[in-house]
Scaffold this active site. Structure first.
Site, PDB file in Angstrom:
ATOM      1  N   ARG A  93      15.066  -2.637   3.137  1.00  9.31           N
ATOM      2  CA  ARG A  93      13.867  -2.322   2.185  1.00  9.31           C
ATOM      3  C   ARG A  93      14.499  -0.905   1.599  1.00  9.31           C
ATOM      4  NH1 ARG A  93       7.862  -3.726   1.290  1.00  9.31           N
ATOM      5  NH2 ARG A  93       8.735  -5.798   1.685  1.00  9.31           N
TER       6      ARG A  93
ATOM      7  N   VAL B  27       0.861  -1.165  -0.009  1.00 11.86           N
ATOM      8  CA  VAL B  27       0.018  -0.044  -0.005  1.00 11.86           C
ATOM      9  C   VAL B  27       0.783   1.375  -0.061  1.00 11.86           C
ATOM     10  CG1 VAL B  27      -1.672   1.470   1.428  1.00 11.86           C
ATOM     11  CG2 VAL B  27      -1.948  -1.109   1.033  1.00 11.86           C
TER      12      VAL B  27
ATOM     13  N   PHE C 193     -16.129 -11.128  -8.710  1.00 11.97           N
ATOM     14  CA  PHE C 193     -16.058 -11.931  -7.137  1.00 11.97           C
ATOM     15  C   PHE C 193     -16.960 -13.007  -7.051  1.00 11.97           C
ATOM     16  CE2 PHE C 193     -13.250  -8.535  -6.823  1.00 11.97           C
ATOM     17  CZ  PHE C 193     -12.198  -8.920  -5.900  1.00 11.97           C
TER      18      PHE C 193
ATOM     19  N   LYS D 261      -8.046 -11.756   7.333  1.00 16.25           N
ATOM     20  CA  LYS D 261      -7.824 -10.853   8.191  1.00 16.25           C
ATOM     21  C   LYS D 261      -9.088  -9.950   8.604  1.00 16.25           C
ATOM     22  CE  LYS D 261      -4.920  -7.192   7.354  1.00 16.25           C
ATOM     23  NZ  LYS D 261      -5.755  -6.292   7.547  1.00 16.25           N
TER      24      LYS D 261
ATOM     25  N   GLY E  16     -13.672 -21.660  -7.165  1.00 16.17           N
ATOM     26  CA  GLY E  16     -12.223 -22.342  -7.234  1.00 16.17           C
ATOM     27  C   GLY E  16     -11.673 -22.502  -5.719  1.00 16.17           C
TER      28      GLY E  16
ATOM     29  N   ARG F  73       0.909 -14.203   1.435  1.00 20.87           N
ATOM     30  CA  ARG F  73       0.212 -14.453   2.707  1.00 20.87           C
ATOM     31  C   ARG F  73      -1.107 -15.120   2.601  1.00 20.87           C
ATOM     32  NH1 ARG F  73       1.093  -7.839   4.418  1.00 20.87           N
ATOM     33  NH2 ARG F  73       1.044  -7.884   2.230  1.00 20.87           N
TER      34      ARG F  73
ATOM     35  N   CYS G  15      -5.729  -9.649   2.955  1.00 23.21           N
ATOM     36  CA  CYS G  15      -6.792  -8.841   3.528  1.00 23.21           C
ATOM     37  C   CYS G  15      -8.021  -9.746   3.952  1.00 23.21           C
ATOM     38  CB  CYS G  15      -7.060  -7.697   2.434  1.00 23.21           C
ATOM     39  SG  CYS G  15      -5.612  -6.647   2.314  1.00 23.21           S
TER      40      CYS G  15
HETATM   41  N1  NAD Z   1      -1.883  -5.378   0.445  1.00 21.96           N
HETATM   42  C1  NAD Z   1      -2.940  -5.189  -0.054  1.00 21.96           C
HETATM   43  O1  NAD Z   1      -3.564  -5.539  -1.027  1.00 21.96           O
HETATM   44  C2  NAD Z   1      -3.723  -4.297   0.794  1.00 21.96           C
HETATM   45  C3  NAD Z   1      -5.014  -3.331   0.127  1.00 21.96           C
HETATM   46  C4  NAD Z   1      -5.797  -2.541   1.086  1.00 21.96           C
HETATM   47  C5  NAD Z   1      -5.380  -2.452   2.298  1.00 21.96           C
HETATM   48  N2  NAD Z   1      -4.457  -3.020   2.991  1.00 21.96           N
HETATM   49  C6  NAD Z   1      -4.048  -2.718   4.181  1.00 21.96           C
HETATM   50  O2  NAD Z   1      -3.039  -1.515   4.147  1.00 21.96           O
HETATM   51  C7  NAD Z   1      -2.011  -2.021   5.188  1.00 21.96           C
HETATM   52  C8  NAD Z   1      -0.662  -2.281   4.794  1.00 21.96           C
HETATM   53  O3  NAD Z   1      -0.852  -3.261   4.134  1.00 21.96           O
HETATM   54  P1  NAD Z   1       0.620  -3.728   3.214  1.00 21.96           P
HETATM   55  O4  NAD Z   1       0.227  -5.134   2.405  1.00 21.96           O
HETATM   56  O5  NAD Z   1       1.050  -2.586   2.379  1.00 21.96           O
HETATM   57  O6  NAD Z   1       1.691  -4.201   4.328  1.00 21.96           O
HETATM   58  P2  NAD Z   1       2.929  -4.686   4.252  1.00 21.96           P
HETATM   59  O7  NAD Z   1       3.520  -5.675   5.149  1.00 21.96           O
HETATM   60  O8  NAD Z   1       3.273  -4.934   2.603  1.00 21.96           O
HETATM   61  O9  NAD Z   1       3.835  -3.386   4.316  1.00 21.96           O
HETATM   62  C9  NAD Z   1       4.027  -2.796   5.731  1.00 21.96           C
HETATM   63  C10 NAD Z   1       5.316  -1.998   5.805  1.00 21.96           C
HETATM   64  O10 NAD Z   1       5.229  -1.051   7.069  1.00 21.96           O
HETATM   65  C11 NAD Z   1       6.420  -1.033   7.437  1.00 21.96           C
HETATM   66  N3  NAD Z   1       6.547  -0.905   8.879  1.00 21.96           N
HETATM   67  C12 NAD Z   1       6.162  -1.443   9.876  1.00 21.96           C
HETATM   68  N4  NAD Z   1       6.033  -0.840  10.973  1.00 21.96           N
HETATM   69  C13 NAD Z   1       6.709   0.443  10.578  1.00 21.96           C
HETATM   70  C14 NAD Z   1       7.058   1.685  11.426  1.00 21.96           C
HETATM   71  N5  NAD Z   1       6.600   1.964  12.723  1.00 21.96           N
HETATM   72  N6  NAD Z   1       7.370   2.722  10.679  1.00 21.96           N
HETATM   73  C15 NAD Z   1       7.552   2.609   9.450  1.00 21.96           C
HETATM   74  N7  NAD Z   1       7.225   1.592   8.430  1.00 21.96           N
HETATM   75  C16 NAD Z   1       6.797   0.573   9.342  1.00 21.96           C
HETATM   76  C17 NAD Z   1       7.093  -2.596   7.201  1.00 21.96           C
HETATM   77  O11 NAD Z   1       8.613  -2.632   7.356  1.00 21.96           O
HETATM   78  C18 NAD Z   1       6.600  -2.640   5.622  1.00 21.96           C
HETATM   79  O12 NAD Z   1       7.605  -2.507   4.898  1.00 21.96           O
HETATM   80  C19 NAD Z   1      -2.747  -3.167   6.147  1.00 21.96           C
HETATM   81  O13 NAD Z   1      -3.553  -2.580   7.166  1.00 21.96           O
HETATM   82  C20 NAD Z   1      -3.439  -3.794   5.228  1.00 21.96           C
HETATM   83  O14 NAD Z   1      -4.501  -4.569   5.790  1.00 21.96           O
HETATM   84  C21 NAD Z   1      -3.627  -3.883   2.286  1.00 21.96           C
END
Ligand code: NAD
Length: 475
Positions: A56, A32, A287, A301, A291, A365, A298
């Site tokens: 990273r 995100v 959706f 969770k 399958g 995940r 997401c």
């Molecule tokens: N991945 C998706 O498709 C998606 C879609 C919509 C919403 N979300 C939501 O968005 C949020 C992020 O998801 P994601 O998939 O990008 O997570 P991710 O695990 O890919 O990335 C999270 C990042 O945050 C960093 N991080 C952790 N603690 C930190 C801190 N204190 N300061 C700075 N950086 C920090 C981590 O090192 C990591 O790089 C979640 O709540 C998720 O539910 C995800």
């Protein structure tokens, strides 16, 4: 605007008057955060991405993108000086808006783990000063977290002023694999918070709302797309919208899978059934793919998160519990289908095509393939698995699983007793399936994503459809 200002309590004017966002900080450089940083830089803002993961950030500073997301490398590379990466939260002091995009993984009891959000908010607090700042929560968080973040800011900041430091909820709806198009051309932008903070967000997102930006070459504007809807609401409703949207999509998939099981028993075809119901515009076609069910970071969770929120209020959510049960049952159904053909898996070679939870991402995940491999090994099978993108990541994250990483797609089929299609990558759709099945010892294919369209000299089990019996390939 003048009328609005005149009705605001003294102090609230400050944010509205001074809101002219130019600099943005994005906390968390995951799926995100990377997309958000790239989008905002593309819209013309000066963006600093902050992450606590040193490797990273070093990678990003070298111009390497740590995740697989189509078009993201080019978008980030095109931003030049507008986009920088750091581990230092000092950039917050200079920003007009800061986005929190850190992970909110499930805790062992299923409730969302807010430790990263808490840490990010505390780090932001250390850099609050007299300048106005909008703190935007993009992470998916339980209802009430906006207030919780504000409390952390208040508790940890030397200078905290509600009139200057405002928390907004702006949930993210991107899908991995199509994240850029989802962010650049969203159906809607949901904003929750105070009127003045939302006015500031609308100003920030003006180029996105008005679609006045030039589309990046790799992600053209879809034909007919005009502008996203903007939903302005409270913090609580914005947080709820994100959970409810994901829960609804998850249960649509589970609904299709539940009906698919009955289709198999009564001789109906789920693909025809979902087309027949999905053409009703009240239902929609999307959706409804039967399958192996959903996976990823997401849906599992967030459905569980909503159930946990219900539990806190002694409020049961049986529809969501059923959606989860049906989803994870699909992973067992696929193994049962395999056992019906092979009887025992001891010593059998089983190939698994696809490890990522869906195509066009390297995200592992809650990937169904993980549970499949684990169960196959428990039942005595020797597993060879392949993924076009996610294999290096699986070598790191699935080191606890016993499987052979295939060095080619052919290696999955060579002398295999069965092959399971776990992820519907285009690479697999495009395979010469007749040639592949010739490499197998027993031609049993469990097509858990319903991608095979032509009859083969193989036994092909799909989901919610009749078994395609082995026979000569029609000329
Ligand atoms: N991945 C998706 O498709 C998606 C879609 C919509 C919403 N979300 C939501 O968005 C949020 C992020 O998801 P994601 O998939 O990008 O997570 P991710 O695990 O890919 O990335 C999270 C990042 O945050 C960093 N991080 C952790 N603690 C930190 C801190 N204190 N300061 C700075 N950086 C920090 C981590 O090192 C990591 O790089 C979640 O709540 C998720 O539910 C995800």
């Amino acid at each position: 605007m003048r009328a609005l200002l005149s009705t605001l309590p003294l102090g609230k004017e400050i944010l509205v008057k001074t809101c002219d966002p130019k600099k943005v900080a994005v906390v968390g450089a995951g799926y995100v955060g990377l997309g958000t940083a790239g989008l905002l830089a593309h819209l013309g803002y000066q963006v600093t991405g902050i992450d606590v993961d040193l490797d990273r950030v070093a990678q990003l500073q070298r111009g390497e993108v740590p995740i697989h997301e189509p078009g993201l490398d080019a978008l980030l590379a095109a931003q030049g000086e507008r986009l920088t990466w750091t581990t230092d939260y000092a950039a917050v002091a200079d920003a007009d808006v800061v986005f929190i995009c850190v992970g909110t993984p499930p805790s062992s009891d299923g409730t969302p783990d807010l430790r990263y959000v808490t840490a990010a908010a505390a780090s932001i607090a250390a850099h609050l000063d007299a300048r106005p700042l909008v703190i935007v929560n993009k992470s998916t968080v339980p209802i009430g977290t906006g207030d919780f973040v504000q409390r952390i800011l208040e508790d940890n900041a030397l200078t905290f002023d509600l009139a200057r430091h405002t928390v907004v909820s702006n949930p993210e709806f991107l899908r991995e694999g199509t994240a850029l198009a989802d962010s650049l051309y969203p159906d809607r932008i949901v904003l929750g918070g105070s009127t003045e903070a939302l006015d500031c967000m609308v100003k920030l997102y003006a180029p996105l709302i008005e679609q006045s930006f030039t589309p990046p070459p790799a992600t053209p504007r879809p034909e007919g797309f005009t502008r996203p809807a903007v939903v302005r609401t409270t913090l609580q409703s914005a947080e709820m919208i994100k959970y409810a949207a994901n829960a609804f999509l998850a249960l649509k998939i589970s609904f299709a899978n539940e009906v698919a099981g009955l289709c198999e028993r009564v001789g109906a075809d789920i693909e025809e059934v979902t087309t027949g119901i999905g053409l009703d515009t009240r239902i929609g076609l999307r959706f409804l793919q039967a399958g192996l069910g959903w996976g990823g970071s997401c849906f599992g969770k967030d459905t569980q998160g909503l159930i946990s929120a219900g539990d806190e209020h002694d409020y049961d959510m049986p529809i969501l519990r059923a959606a989860i049960d049906v989803n994870y049952r699909q992973r067992r159904v696929v193994i049962d289908k395999l056992l019906r053909h092979l009887k025992t898996l001891k010593g059998k070679k089983v190939g698994v095509l696809g490890m990522a939870f869906k195509p066009n991402t390297d995200d592992l995940r809650d990937a169904p393939a993980h549970d499949l491999i684990q169960r196959l090994v428990q039942l005595g099978a020797r597993v060879t698995a392949h993924d076009p993108i996610a294999m290096p990541r699986a070598a790191r994250e699935w080191a606890h699983l016993t499987y052979q990483a295939a060095d080619s797609i052919e290696a999955v089929f060579d002398r295999a007793d069965a092959v399971i299609i776990a992820t519907e990558w285009n690479e697999y759709r495009a395979l010469d399936w007749a040639a592949m099945t010739h490499r197998m010892r027993e031609a049993v294919i469990i097509d858990a994503r319903n991608i095979i369209r032509t009859p083969l000299a193989a036994e092909i089990e799909q989901v919610g459809r009749a078994v395609l019996k082995a026979g000569p390939v029609p000329s």
